[in-house]
Write a protein that holds these residues in place. Sequence first.
Motif, PDB file in Angstrom:
ATOM      1  N   UNK A 195       0.836  -1.203   0.000  1.00 14.81           N
ATOM      2  CA  UNK A 195       0.000   0.000   0.000  1.00 14.81           C
ATOM      3  C   UNK A 195       0.869   1.250   0.000  1.00 14.81           C
ATOM      4  N   UNK A 196       1.944   1.228   0.779  1.00 15.14           N
ATOM      5  CA  UNK A 196       2.845   2.390   0.813  1.00 15.14           C
ATOM      6  C   UNK A 196       3.480   2.621  -0.561  1.00 15.14           C
ATOM      7  N   UNK A 197       3.878   1.536  -1.209  1.00 12.77           N
ATOM      8  CA  UNK A 197       4.446   1.664  -2.558  1.00 12.77           C
ATOM      9  C   UNK A 197       3.407   2.231  -3.529  1.00 12.77           C
ATOM     10  N   UNK A 198       2.172   1.724  -3.447  1.00  8.81           N
ATOM     11  CA  UNK A 198       1.115   2.199  -4.343  1.00  8.81           C
ATOM     12  C   UNK A 198       0.875   3.694  -4.165  1.00  8.81           C
ATOM     13  N   UNK A 199       0.813   4.141  -2.924  1.00 10.39           N
ATOM     14  CA  UNK A 199       0.511   5.545  -2.661  1.00 10.39           C
ATOM     15  C   UNK A 199       1.617   6.472  -3.111  1.00 10.39           C
ATOM     16  N   UNK A 200       2.828   5.972  -3.263  1.00 13.69           N
ATOM     17  CA  UNK A 200       3.957   6.794  -3.716  1.00 13.69           C
ATOM     18  C   UNK A 200       4.076   6.838  -5.237  1.00 13.69           C
ATOM     19  N   UNK A 201       3.243   6.068  -5.945  1.00  6.62           N
ATOM     20  CA  UNK A 201       3.290   6.046  -7.400  1.00  6.62           C
ATOM     21  C   UNK A 201       2.276   7.025  -7.980  1.00  6.62           C
ATOM     22  N   UNK A 202       2.277   7.139  -9.299  1.00  8.39           N
ATOM     23  CA  UNK A 202       1.304   8.003  -9.979  1.00  8.39           C
ATOM     24  C   UNK A 202      -0.119   7.513  -9.753  1.00  8.39           C
ATOM     25  N   UNK A 203      -0.280   6.182  -9.631  1.00  9.56           N
ATOM     26  CA  UNK A 203      -1.617   5.649  -9.346  1.00  9.56           C
ATOM     27  C   UNK A 203      -2.107   6.113  -7.981  1.00  9.56           C
ATOM     28  N   UNK A 204      -1.182   6.244  -7.037  1.00  8.60           N
ATOM     29  CA  UNK A 204      -1.556   6.747  -5.724  1.00  8.60           C
ATOM     30  C   UNK A 204      -2.064   8.173  -5.790  1.00  8.60           C
ATOM     31  N   UNK A 205      -1.400   9.006  -6.582  1.00 11.81           N
ATOM     32  CA  UNK A 205      -1.865  10.382  -6.769  1.00 11.81           C
ATOM     33  C   UNK A 205      -3.241  10.407  -7.435  1.00 11.81           C
ATOM     34  N   UNK A 206      -3.404   9.537  -8.435  1.00 11.87           N
ATOM     35  CA  UNK A 206      -4.698   9.474  -9.122  1.00 11.87           C
ATOM     36  C   UNK A 206      -5.797   9.006  -8.177  1.00 11.87           C
ATOM     37  N   UNK A 207      -5.465   8.046  -7.315  1.00  9.89           N
ATOM     38  CA  UNK A 207      -6.438   7.538  -6.359  1.00  9.89           C
ATOM     39  C   UNK A 207      -6.886   8.628  -5.393  1.00  9.89           C
ATOM     40  N   UNK A 208      -5.936   9.409  -4.891  1.00  9.65           N
ATOM     41  CA  UNK A 208      -6.277  10.514  -3.991  1.00  9.65           C
ATOM     42  C   UNK A 208      -7.131  11.555  -4.697  1.00  9.65           C
ATOM     43  N   UNK A 209      -6.852  11.806  -5.968  1.00 10.85           N
ATOM     44  CA  UNK A 209      -7.633  12.777  -6.733  1.00 10.85           C
ATOM     45  C   UNK A 209      -9.074  12.305  -6.904  1.00 10.85           C
TER      46      UNK A 209
END
Length: 352
Positions: A195-209
């Motif tokens: 999860x930490x790796x995912x949130x640090x990727x571009x997908x993590x930024x997209x997910x937060x958006x």
Amino acid sequence: MNTYVVETRTRASNVTAILGTALVIALILLPLYAGRSTIQDMFFILTMLVLAQFWNLLAGYGGLVSIGQQAFVGMGAYALFGGVILAGMDPVPAILLSGVAALVIAIPTAFFAFRLQGAYFAIGTWVIAEVFRLLLAQWKTLGGGTGTSLPRSATKDMWFVDAIKTLLDVKTSAARDILAYWLALLLALATIGGIYWLLRTRRGLALAAVRDNTEAAKSVGVDADRMKWMVFLTSAFGTGLAGGLIYMQKARISPDAAFSVTDWTAYVIFIVVIGGIGTIEGPILGVLIFFALQSLLADFGSWYLLSLGVLAIAIMLIAPRGIWGLISERTGLQLFPIRRRLKGGQLDNLED
């Protein structure tokens, strides 16, 4: 020429990495110096942490508030029992079957649930979970409504049990608990790290958006539907793995227990809410508080549940972002930072 670097690490996260490594080593070696009851308690903490992290990924980062996670716990557990009893699989590799089964049922679940919004989505996931519970209760081969147990031969000859018995000089039952504990520790570390790796990727930024504003995210090119599907299926797969592992350790299953909304969703939501939704640190803190409260108040019957409810309401009023959210807001402390900071050049001079 000024050079700029984007960083996410902080001094606190560097210290956390060092202390975390030492903690992981201590947890791996725990069976060498801890009793069986401690191992069982740690198994409970780790599996609840996994369930909390995946619900937090779904609701805290994806904005999908589900109260039907027990569907994936139950389906994962029944898939493990089915693999062992019907196909003769060893319980350890059958845990992977648990994740796959949960992933499979998550596809039609998402197909229907994603047509609902807000509270209707939450209620819809619960209704779907109840449908799966009623269906599994009709499966007579696996005990129907009363449930069944894993065959004694399967639990006795489980992978790695004999090796643990020889290595640590313990009985078969204790060796099974140690095996389950080590698997739970592995799953918890993989969950937090993934999860930490995912949130640090571009997908993590997209997910937060998508979580913050779906329409705004779409306007800048984020495929909101794809992100929701990704996080929902990922959460289902991980929750199914945890469900299979939990019932491998229990060695006994019934529809009411495996699909319990209290045990596998209400408690999980409580952990995330009091700890801090939308943070990795929150569920870690929340599960420790939940275990402490359970140890202190479990003998008080209905007062125990009432106490949990009052505490959850109080924390939501005082600290809407949870206890860790309050700590982070006041101190700026982030053990798992995901925010990107621009470092270098004149910015460094300004910071100095």
